[in-house]
Design an enzyme around this catalytic site. Structure first.
Site, PDB file in Angstrom:
ATOM      1  N   CYS A  98     -22.944  41.369 -89.814  1.00 47.32           N
ATOM      2  CA  CYS A  98     -22.363  41.286 -88.467  1.00 47.32           C
ATOM      3  C   CYS A  98     -22.467  39.835 -88.000  1.00 47.32           C
ATOM      4  CB  CYS A  98     -23.024  42.278 -87.511  1.00 47.32           C
ATOM      5  SG  CYS A  98     -24.737  41.917 -87.057  1.00 47.32           S
TER       6      CYS A  98
ATOM      7  N   ARG B 184     -25.954  45.317 -85.158  1.00 45.20           N
ATOM      8  CA  ARG B 184     -25.150  46.232 -85.971  1.00 45.20           C
ATOM      9  C   ARG B 184     -25.518  46.232 -87.441  1.00 45.20           C
ATOM     10  NH1 ARG B 184     -19.448  43.951 -84.075  1.00 45.20           N
ATOM     11  NH2 ARG B 184     -20.782  42.097 -83.871  1.00 45.20           N
TER      12      ARG B 184
ATOM     13  N   ASP C 299     -13.256  65.733-105.825  1.00 49.95           N
ATOM     14  CA  ASP C 299     -14.043  65.523-107.036  1.00 49.95           C
ATOM     15  C   ASP C 299     -13.150  65.075-108.196  1.00 49.95           C
ATOM     16  OD1 ASP C 299     -16.321  66.124-105.699  1.00 49.95           O
ATOM     17  OD2 ASP C 299     -16.750  67.996-106.747  1.00 49.95           O
TER      18      ASP C 299
END
Length: 202
Positions: free
Chosen positions: A10, A16, A120
């Site tokens: 950040c 953050r 998947d």
């Protein structure tokens, strides 16, 4: 043991990106070979997290106590397998620093959005690898996410790929920032768990 390194980035590396690092650490704790670090494009070097950010980390199971902010360097980026920026501005700064990092740098909300609908079957490349090849399995996700950039419907607002900066703002903005970040972290950790364990159907 081969490691898989994730870097979160950040601005100041006190709100953050350390929160993202600590929450990813919680979600990926079962794999010690996944290494996590964070840095800031204008890192407030040596500082800890503000009380609001530290409280949020603890609330979600993180440990903010040892965090010390550092400024982002090219070495950080070059040594990472995957870089999660907290905003498009940070993603731009990372790629300006290390142009080839464009291949493995995403904002964390962008990455979560790109991989949201993977089945998947989409994880077939990971499934083809031995279960003990965690690095290889996780590495397949980077290319997979990048390949979705042109395939996933565009955002209504590009801001939705950013996590709002709460620094020196109200408690409400800290909560808003966490509400944007936490679902993205959860999506990332859930996908990593799937990629680590998916097996080819017989």
């Amino acid at each position: 043991m081969q490691t898989f390194s994730i870097l979160t980035v950040c601005s100041g590396n006190i709100c953050r990106s350390p929160l993202a690092e600590q929450l990813l650490r919680v979600g990926l704790a079962s794999w010690p070979q996944v290494q996590l670090a964070s840095a800031g494009t204008i890192g407030l070097t040596g500082q800890g997290m503000p009380a609001q950010a530290a409280d949020l980390s603890r609330h979600f199971g993180g440990d903010p106590s040892a965090h010390v902010a550092q400024e982002l360097t090219a070495d950080h980026v070059q040594n990472a397998d995957l870089v999660f920026a907290m905003s498009r501005e940070h993603r731009r700064a990372i790629v300006e620093l290390v142009p080839r990092a464009i291949r493995y740098t995403f904002t964390i909300r962008e990455f979560a959005r790109l991989v949201a609908d993977l089945t998947d079957d989409d994880l077939d490349e990971a499934a083809a690898l031995p279960l003990d090849d965690l690095n290889g399995r996780l590495s397949t996700l980077i290319g997979l996410a990048a390949s979705q950039r042109g395939a996933v419907a565009p955002l209504v607002s590009a801001d939705d790929d950013d996590v709002v900066d709460p620094y020196r703002r109200s408690d409400e903005v800290y909560v808003e920032s966490a509400q944007q970040l936490v679902p993205a972290v959860n999506a990332v950790t859930a996908l990593f768990h799937r990629a680590a364990t998916v097996q080819r159907k017989l």
